[in-house]
Design a protein around this motif. Structure first.
Motif, short mmCIF file in Angstrom:
data_model
loop_
_atom_site.label_atom_id
_atom_site.label_comp_id
_atom_site.label_asym_id
_atom_site.label_seq_id
_atom_site.Cartn_x
_atom_site.Cartn_y
_atom_site.Cartn_z
N SER A 105 -42.32 63.11 -1.66
CA SER A 105 -41.61 63.72 -2.88
C SER A 105 -40.16 64.13 -2.52
O SER A 105 -39.60 64.11 -3.41
CB SER A 105 -42.46 65.00 -2.89
N SER A 106 -39.71 64.12 -1.21
CA SER A 106 -38.50 64.44 -0.96
C SER A 106 -37.51 63.19 -1.52
O SER A 106 -36.47 63.28 -2.12
CB SER A 106 -38.26 64.80 0.52
N TYR A 107 -38.08 62.04 -0.97
CA TYR A 107 -37.53 60.70 -1.21
C TYR A 107 -37.18 60.69 -3.01
O TYR A 107 -36.41 60.33 -3.47
CB TYR A 107 -38.33 59.75 -0.76
N THR A 108 -38.34 60.85 -3.85
CA THR A 108 -38.28 60.74 -5.27
C THR A 108 -37.56 61.89 -5.81
O THR A 108 -36.83 61.61 -6.88
CB THR A 108 -39.70 60.72 -5.87
N CYS A 109 -37.49 62.90 -5.06
CA CYS A 109 -36.33 64.10 -5.52
C CYS A 109 -34.99 63.62 -5.29
O CYS A 109 -34.09 63.91 -6.21
CB CYS A 109 -36.41 65.31 -4.82
N GLY A 110 -34.62 62.98 -4.33
CA GLY A 110 -33.45 62.30 -4.09
C GLY A 110 -33.19 61.28 -5.28
O GLY A 110 -31.86 61.20 -5.64
N LEU A 111 -34.00 60.58 -5.50
CA LEU A 111 -33.91 59.48 -6.47
C LEU A 111 -33.45 60.01 -7.92
O LEU A 111 -32.70 59.53 -8.65
CB LEU A 111 -35.27 58.46 -6.51
N SER A 112 -34.20 61.11 -8.10
CA SER A 112 -34.08 61.67 -9.48
C SER A 112 -32.63 62.43 -9.59
O SER A 112 -31.97 62.15 -10.67
CB SER A 112 -34.91 62.87 -9.69
N PHE A 113 -32.06 62.66 -8.41
CA PHE A 113 -30.70 63.12 -8.61
C PHE A 113 -29.77 62.05 -8.48
O PHE A 113 -28.44 62.06 -9.35
CB PHE A 113 -30.14 64.15 -7.48
N ALA A 114 -30.20 60.77 -8.01
CA ALA A 114 -29.27 59.52 -8.11
C ALA A 114 -29.29 59.06 -9.56
O ALA A 114 -28.13 58.83 -10.22
CB ALA A 114 -29.76 58.56 -7.26
N ALA A 115 -30.42 59.34 -10.48
CA ALA A 115 -30.48 58.98 -11.81
C ALA A 115 -29.81 59.97 -12.67
O ALA A 115 -29.02 59.63 -13.46
CB ALA A 115 -31.87 58.96 -12.28
N THR A 116 -29.66 61.21 -12.13
CA THR A 116 -28.78 62.03 -12.89
C THR A 116 -27.36 61.61 -12.82
O THR A 116 -26.50 61.90 -13.79
CB THR A 116 -29.06 63.69 -12.25
N ASN A 117 -27.02 61.38 -11.59
CA ASN A 117 -25.60 61.05 -11.40
C ASN A 117 -25.24 60.00 -12.31
O ASN A 117 -23.97 59.90 -12.67
CB ASN A 117 -25.30 60.51 -9.97
N ALA A 118 -26.19 59.08 -12.40
CA ALA A 118 -25.93 58.03 -13.50
C ALA A 118 -26.14 58.51 -14.90
O ALA A 118 -26.15 57.53 -15.74
CB ALA A 118 -26.89 56.80 -13.24
N ARG A 119 -26.40 59.61 -15.18
CA ARG A 119 -26.90 60.12 -16.36
C ARG A 119 -27.92 59.20 -17.18
O ARG A 119 -27.84 58.85 -18.15
CB ARG A 119 -25.58 60.05 -17.27
N ASN A 120 -28.94 58.83 -16.47
CA ASN A 120 -30.06 58.27 -17.01
C ASN A 120 -31.30 59.26 -17.20
O ASN A 120 -31.84 59.54 -16.09
CB ASN A 120 -30.43 56.95 -16.10
N LEU A 121 -31.43 59.52 -18.31
CA LEU A 121 -32.25 60.49 -18.86
C LEU A 121 -33.91 59.97 -18.42
O LEU A 121 -34.48 60.88 -17.74
CB LEU A 121 -32.31 60.80 -20.06
N LEU A 122 -34.02 58.89 -18.78
CA LEU A 122 -35.70 58.62 -18.70
C LEU A 122 -35.86 58.48 -16.92
O LEU A 122 -36.88 58.90 -16.68
CB LEU A 122 -35.77 56.92 -19.03
N TRP A 123 -35.14 57.89 -16.41
CA TRP A 123 -35.46 57.61 -14.85
C TRP A 123 -35.35 58.94 -14.07
O TRP A 123 -35.97 59.41 -13.30
CB TRP A 123 -34.66 56.64 -14.09
N THR A 124 -34.46 59.81 -14.69
CA THR A 124 -34.24 61.32 -14.08
C THR A 124 -35.80 62.02 -14.38
O THR A 124 -36.22 62.56 -13.37
CB THR A 124 -33.37 62.18 -14.81
N GLN A 125 -36.22 62.29 -15.78
CA GLN A 125 -37.29 62.43 -15.78
C GLN A 125 -38.76 61.79 -14.98
O GLN A 125 -39.77 62.75 -14.47
CB GLN A 125 -37.77 62.53 -17.41
N ILE A 126 -38.70 60.68 -14.88
CA ILE A 126 -39.90 59.84 -14.29
C ILE A 126 -39.70 60.30 -12.84
O ILE A 126 -40.83 60.70 -12.37
CB ILE A 126 -39.63 58.41 -14.31
N PHE A 127 -38.77 60.39 -12.16
CA PHE A 127 -38.69 60.77 -10.76
C PHE A 127 -38.90 62.39 -10.23
O PHE A 127 -39.44 62.49 -9.32
CB PHE A 127 -37.41 60.48 -9.86
N LEU A 128 -38.62 63.02 -11.38
CA LEU A 128 -38.77 64.35 -11.48
C LEU A 128 -40.43 64.72 -11.57
O LEU A 128 -40.85 65.32 -10.64
CB LEU A 128 -38.11 65.31 -12.49
N LEU A 129 -41.10 63.81 -12.35
CA LEU A 129 -42.51 64.09 -12.59
C LEU A 129 -43.19 63.58 -11.39
O LEU A 129 -44.21 64.10 -11.04
CB LEU A 129 -42.77 63.14 -13.77
#
Length: 231
Positions: A105-129
């Motif tokens: 979950s720590s890894y996916t949490c980091g991926l979610s913020f990488a998606a946030t930096n890219a301003r990718n809403l879909l992948w931010t939500q997927i990784f947060l989920l």
């Protein structure tokens, strides 16, 4: 004869290395204070700096609280009152699943913020989920462990050791549960408001909190479970 530009460039590079985020007293190429950094006559610091500083103070206070619980467990480790010890409690397969779920979950949490930096809403939500689901698995396995121990008469009131064990592990479980509720709130805010600056700042704070809980769990896994299984 004009001055050679190299010394000025070297000085600018030195300032960038010393203060890459412009949080210090001087701006690049300027002798004045940085606007919004809270220095000199520029007025109060920006909200991002204040929030980040305050959240780090909160994290440190939380770490101090966990340190107290770790100390209590160390002191009460042998106070079993003739009851079960750590070896009687440890179920390493379950603990291994808990640890795997939380670290992933720590890894996916980091991926979610990488998606946030890219301003990718879909992948931010997927990784947060995915992060939330892994956290839910962790909490579910921990509840299973507590219920199983209680069914065998191993409750916090049985001995000082069990009080310290349930206190430390349970405190971490409560933190993960609250973090999961915070995660759901952030998912809703991102979906409704998008990547506003204040939302991104909150996501930064959430990431820091989630990773801090992983670090604490590594301590619990090592000191409580791993050392308890071989002691």
């Amino acid at each position: 004869m004009t001055d050679h530009p190299l010394p000025a460039a070297v000085e600018t590079l030195r300032r960038v290395r010393e203060d890459p985020h412009r949080l210090g007293h001087r701006a690049h190429g300027s002798e004045g204070p940085v606007e919004g950094a809270g220095h000199g006559t520029t007025g109060p610091a920006r909200k991002r700096i204040i929030v980040g500083y305050g959240f780090w103070i909160f994290l440190l206070s939380d770490i101090i609280m966990f340190s107290c619980f770790f100390a209590a467990f160390a002191v009460q480790r042998g106070a079993t009152a003739g009851g079960p010890g750590m070896r009687d409690l440890v179920e390493m397969p379950r603990v291994a699943w808990e640890t795997g779920a939380l670290l992933l979950s720590s890894y996916t949490c980091g991926l979610s913020f990488a998606a946030t930096n890219a301003r990718n809403l879909l992948w931010t939500q997927i990784f947060l989920l995915i992060t939330g689901l892994l956290g839910l698995i962790f909490v579910g396995l921990e509840l299973q462990e507590f219920i199983s121990l209680a069914s065998h008469g191993m409750t916090p009131g049985r001995s000082g050791f069990l009080t310290a064990f349930f206190g430390l592990v349970g405190l971490h479980g409560v933190h993960v549960t609250l973090a999961g509720m915070w995660l759901l709130t952030m998912m809703a805010q991102v979906q409704v408001k998008g990547f506003r600056p204040e939302i991104v700042h909150r996501l930064i704070c959430f990431n820091l909190f989630w990773h801090a809980l992983d670090i604490v769990w590594i301590g619990i896994f090592t000191i409580v479970y791993l050392m308890g299984a071989i002691a």
